[in-house]
Scaffold this active site. Structure first.
Site, PDB file in Angstrom:
ATOM      1  N   ASP A 155       0.840  -1.183   0.000  1.00 24.05           N
ATOM      2  CA  ASP A 155       0.000   0.000   0.000  1.00 24.05           C
ATOM      3  C   ASP A 155       0.887   1.249   0.000  1.00 24.05           C
ATOM      4  O   ASP A 155       2.078   1.180   0.297  1.00 24.05           O
ATOM      5  CB  ASP A 155      -0.855  -0.098   1.269  1.00 24.05           C
ATOM      6  CG  ASP A 155      -1.620   1.150   1.551  1.00 24.05           C
ATOM      7  OD1 ASP A 155      -2.344   1.609   0.666  1.00 24.05           O
ATOM      8  OD2 ASP A 155      -1.486   1.675   2.683  1.00 24.05           O
TER       9      ASP A 155
ATOM     10  N   ASP B 297      -0.275   5.021   1.167  1.00 20.57           N
ATOM     11  CA  ASP B 297      -0.459   5.935   2.309  1.00 20.57           C
ATOM     12  C   ASP B 297      -0.476   5.161   3.627  1.00 20.57           C
ATOM     13  O   ASP B 297      -1.269   4.220   3.801  1.00 20.57           O
ATOM     14  CB  ASP B 297      -1.768   6.716   2.150  1.00 20.57           C
ATOM     15  CG  ASP B 297      -1.779   7.573   0.878  1.00 20.57           C
ATOM     16  OD1 ASP B 297      -0.915   7.378   0.009  1.00 20.57           O
ATOM     17  OD2 ASP B 297      -2.670   8.425   0.761  1.00 20.57           O
TER      18      ASP B 297
ATOM     19  N   TYR C 248      -6.395  12.657   1.926  1.00 21.26           N
ATOM     20  CA  TYR C 248      -6.185  12.845   0.486  1.00 21.26           C
ATOM     21  C   TYR C 248      -5.067  13.847   0.263  1.00 21.26           C
ATOM     22  O   TYR C 248      -5.146  14.977   0.734  1.00 21.26           O
ATOM     23  CB  TYR C 248      -7.454  13.363  -0.183  1.00 21.26           C
ATOM     24  CG  TYR C 248      -8.632  12.449  -0.029  1.00 21.26           C
ATOM     25  CD1 TYR C 248      -8.582  11.141  -0.517  1.00 21.26           C
ATOM     26  CD2 TYR C 248      -9.793  12.868   0.600  1.00 21.26           C
ATOM     27  CE1 TYR C 248      -9.663  10.279  -0.368  1.00 21.26           C
ATOM     28  CE2 TYR C 248     -10.878  12.015   0.751  1.00 21.26           C
ATOM     29  CZ  TYR C 248     -10.803  10.726   0.264  1.00 21.26           C
ATOM     30  OH  TYR C 248     -11.868   9.885   0.410  1.00 21.26           O
TER      31      TYR C 248
ATOM     32  N   CYS D 238      -6.100   2.898  -8.238  1.00 22.91           N
ATOM     33  CA  CYS D 238      -7.489   2.850  -8.682  1.00 22.91           C
ATOM     34  C   CYS D 238      -8.110   4.229  -8.513  1.00 22.91           C
ATOM     35  O   CYS D 238      -8.303   4.685  -7.386  1.00 22.91           O
ATOM     36  CB  CYS D 238      -8.289   1.822  -7.884  1.00 22.91           C
ATOM     37  SG  CYS D 238     -10.026   1.832  -8.389  1.00 22.91           S
TER      38      CYS D 238
HETATM   39 MG    MG Z   1      -2.896   2.850   3.787  1.00 19.13          MG
END
Ligand code: MG
Length: 186
Positions: free
Chosen positions: A8, A10, A19, A89
């Site tokens: 992943d 973040d 964000y 995505c």
């Molecule tokens: Mg994460």
């Protein structure tokens, strides 16, 4: 067949800040480069798997997201660490931008991004790992037939509390991406 560490973005290789449309270099975790170098050295493909619904939500553009990915790639390359590819995505079912309003197989916890990467890089998923700081990362890894690692950076401590109620058990729980990779090779 190749093996991969999918991970992943973040909360796993950079700080979790909600964000983001821009990246401060200081937000890349200090252990990320060594973790990726270990993947490279052990012949695992190093592949980022990240939901970026900020694009669907009109918060940032695809170009901004791709700039962040280029900056992470270059920062790590300067430290001798090679990320093979980013998959992201941009879609979300409640997108404000119609072009991105869809229920996508790519959106974690669906395994679409991992399946695409497996096809692109000839990856044996049963010999591969999905590493992340969120419940959906563990679900994604299991849905793809990978081994799974929860890291305790980002949302990891919260996720550790939530997982048992969902009946989900990661194969490994580790402090961060680097300690996780060391455990995998241990
Ligand atoms: Mg994460």
């Amino acid at each position: 067949m190749n093996k991969a560490i999918f991970f992943d973005r973040d909360g796993t290789i950079i700080e979790e800040k909600g964000y983001i449309c821009r990246l401060q270099q200081s937000e890349i975790f200090p252990f990320t480069a060594e973790a990726v170098r270990l993947m490279n050295k052990n012949h695992f493909k190093a592949i980022v798997i990240t939901n970026q619904s900020a694009i669907a939500r009109g918060i940032c553009t695809r170009e901004q997201v791709e700039t962040i990915h280029r900056e992470i790639t270059e920062n790590l390359a300067n430290q001798g660490a090679v990320i093979d590819r980013f998959y992201y995505c941009p879609f979300h079912i409640e997108a404000v931008i119609p072009a991105y309003r869809e229920k996508s197989e790519w959106r974690k916890p669906m395994p679409g991004m991992i399946f695409q990467a497996a096809a692109d890089f000839h990856i044996d998923l049963s010999q591969s790992y999905m590493v992340g700081d969120d419940v959906i990362d563990i679900e994604t890894g299991k849905n793809a037939g990978c081994k799974t690692v929860l890291v305790l950076t980002g949302k990891g401590c919260q996720a550790r509390e939530l997982l048992p109620a969902r009946g989900i058990q990661p194969d490994i729980i580790s402090e961060n991406l680097l300690t996780a990779i060391k455990e995998i090779y241990g």
